[in-house]
Design an enzyme around this catalytic site. Structure first.
Site, short mmCIF file in Angstrom:
data_model
loop_
_atom_site.label_atom_id
_atom_site.label_comp_id
_atom_site.label_asym_id
_atom_site.label_seq_id
_atom_site.Cartn_x
_atom_site.Cartn_y
_atom_site.Cartn_z
N ASP A 1 0.92 -1.06 -0.21
CA ASP A 1 0.02 -0.04 0.08
C ASP A 1 0.98 1.25 -0.13
O ASP A 1 1.44 1.55 1.02
CB ASP A 1 -0.93 -0.10 1.17
CG ASP A 1 -2.02 1.20 1.23
OD1 ASP A 1 -1.94 1.89 0.23
OD2 ASP A 1 -2.58 1.20 2.12
N ASP B 1 -1.68 7.81 -7.32
CA ASP B 1 -2.01 6.44 -6.47
C ASP B 1 -2.17 5.47 -7.16
O ASP B 1 -3.29 5.02 -8.05
CB ASP B 1 -3.63 6.77 -5.83
CG ASP B 1 -4.20 5.77 -4.88
OD1 ASP B 1 -3.18 4.86 -4.65
OD2 ASP B 1 -5.27 5.85 -4.93
#
Length: 497
Positions: free
Chosen positions: A103, A319
């Protein structure tokens, strides 16, 4: 992943991380991950499904050496559900193996620990779930509130201490009601270093990570279960920051996501002469860039630059955990209008569930659609091919349906560049230089990775052929019947509903 992070269509799987150490003279290694696409780009997934998954991701915001390190990678493949990147890490003495999400929007590495309340017992991925037990590791120690590493975590809201205990802990609560809490321990992270063509599995470093003793919400569900999360953020509690402070790794990581599946993720700098850089917006906990304008067919769109300005509730975020791309409301309509105006009149336009779509008889969409340029501070432009902003849906009467993959964020001044845009490009996150760079690249090819900061040395990394990658990916593929929440991004800046 970023101050605002979504997940949707192009889902990837990311697996194994091993970090390198060699000679004490010039540490600075890259760490290598091979990525596998959870499902292929532009293959008939409803945009509404993708938006729903990205929306769920948004609601999961946090409220409050000379060597290449091999991270064999695995991933899920379910085009109608949700996939994620995950890898394996080895912790403790003797080492125990854990599957963890990768992540880039959170900082902390945490894994489930024994006596955990709500931790799943089995996984729909058919991976063996494990639990870390500090008492069973001869090299484990608890982190006290007075420890400087805990104080560093408190500054970034990644750690906290109660008046009743001197034990450094954490609580991550997500907008959808799920969350995790636990305490921090220090122990060895083991990794395989690839150095001068040979693999050494004897490397290790002491890192602080979270020991989860409670999980709630979606984290408790077996069909999406892994052992924890591996945060790739830039705050002090991230493993990248910890290894850098120990002189083991440079403060840089890179990825190259292949639209055909696979790719590379490295702790280190991918070296490619065509990379252009733009500064990170300072004093942001996530990867915010200063997007200044958007061009279609070389014409700058009439969008006020303030639409892209970064503030506590606005900004442009890179992202890799978001599948689609999202534009601030004021930029979306001009963008779609410009693309549609550039398409020949022979192309039939249709609306599908609110999305602008086009009926195309041939698969060569590059013959009909314009190039789009995202223009950033410092003169760096990111050129998008039609495949980088369109998603292929189904077919109607022999014609393929292609829809704008960029989505509108209603009432939010947020622009998010997800996998739809990031694929087929090298991205370098230079945390030391506070900049992000990119270059178009065939991510199925090998790359050169800087192996020692400032020395010009490099290691040659062959995507998908590093130790253990293939076996892990194939083993995981055989057991995929479940869906996964994409990288659970921890945010403290924006809350999107």
């Amino acid at each position: 992943m970023a101050a605002t992070t979504f997940s949707s269509t192009i889902l990837f799987a990311v697996a194994l991380l091993s970090v390198a150490a060699a000679a004490a003279e010039a540490w600075g290694f890259p760490a290598s991950l091979t990525l596998e696409r959870a499902f292929k780009t532009n293959h008939g997934v409803e945009l509404s499904r993708l938006r729903a998954r990205d929306s769920l991701r948004h609601r999961r915001l946090l409220q409050s050496s000379h060597g290449v390190v091999d991270f064999p990678v695995a991933g899920t493949f379910d085009p109608f559900e949700v996939g994620l990147y995950y890898t394996k890490v080895q912790l403790g003495s003797p080492p125990r193996e854990f599957h963890v999400q990768i992540d880039t929007g959170s900082d902390v590495l945490w894994v489930s620990c024994g006596s955990c309340n709500g931790c799943p017992q089995t996984s729909g991925l058919q991976i063996q779930l494990n639990y870390f037990d500090p008492g069973s590791s001869s090299t484990s120690s608890l982190i006290s509130c007075s420890d400087q590493r805990c104080k560093s975590g408190m500054q970034s809201s990644d750690a906290g201490c109660s008046s009743q205990s001197n034990q450094c802990g954490y609580t991550f609560q997500y907008g959808d009601g799920s969350g995790t809490s636990g305490y921090y321990v220090s122990d060895l992270l083991h990794f395989d270093a690839i150095f001068e063509g040979s693999v050494s599995s004897n490397s290790s470093a002491s890192v602080v990570f979270g020991c989860s003793n409670q999980q709630t919400g979606d984290l408790t569900k077996s069909d999406r279960a892994v052992d924890g999360i591996f945060g790739f953020g830039q705050q002090g509690m991230s493993v990248i920051s910890q290894l850098s402070s120990q002189g083991i790794a440079p403060r840089v990581f890179s990825h190259c996501l292949d639209s055909g599946g696979g790719g590379i993720l490295v702790l280190g700098e991918i070296v490619e002469p065509n990379i252009v850089y733009t500064p990170l917006v300072p004093s942001q906990p996530h990867y915010n860039l200063n997007l200044q304008s958007i061009s279609v067919n070389g014409q700058i769109l009439p969008i006020d630059s303030s639409v892209f300005a970064t503030s506590s509730s606005r900004g442009t975020i890179i992202d890799s955990g978001t599948t689609l791309a999202y534009l601030a409301e004021e930029a979306y309509d001009p963008f779609v209008s410009a693309v549609t105006s550039s398409v020949p009149q022979t192309i039939r336009t249709v609306l599908s569930r609110g999305n602008q779509c086009y009926l195309i008889v041939t698969s060569r969409i590059s013959d009909y659609f314009p190039l789009v340029s995202l223009n950033f501070a410092g003169g760096a432009s990111m050129v998008l091919r039609p495949e980088d902003y369109l998603i292929q849906q189904n077919s109607i009467g022999g014609a393929s349906v292609w829809c704008i993959g960029f989505q509108k964020i209603q009432g939010q001044g947020i622009t998010i560049l997800g996998d739809l845009v990031l694929k087929d490009k090298i991205f370098v996150y230079d945390l030391a230089g506070q900049r992000i760079g990119w270059a178009d690249y065939d991510c199925s090819l090998s790359v050169n990775v800087s192996a020692s900061t400032g020395t010009g040395r490099s290691e040659f990394v062959n995507a998908g052929e590093l130790s253990g990658s293939t076996g892990l990916r194939e083993g995981i593929k055989a057991g995929i019947l479940a869906y996964f929440i994409m990288h659970i991004t921890l945010f403290s800046c924006f809350v999107l509903l």
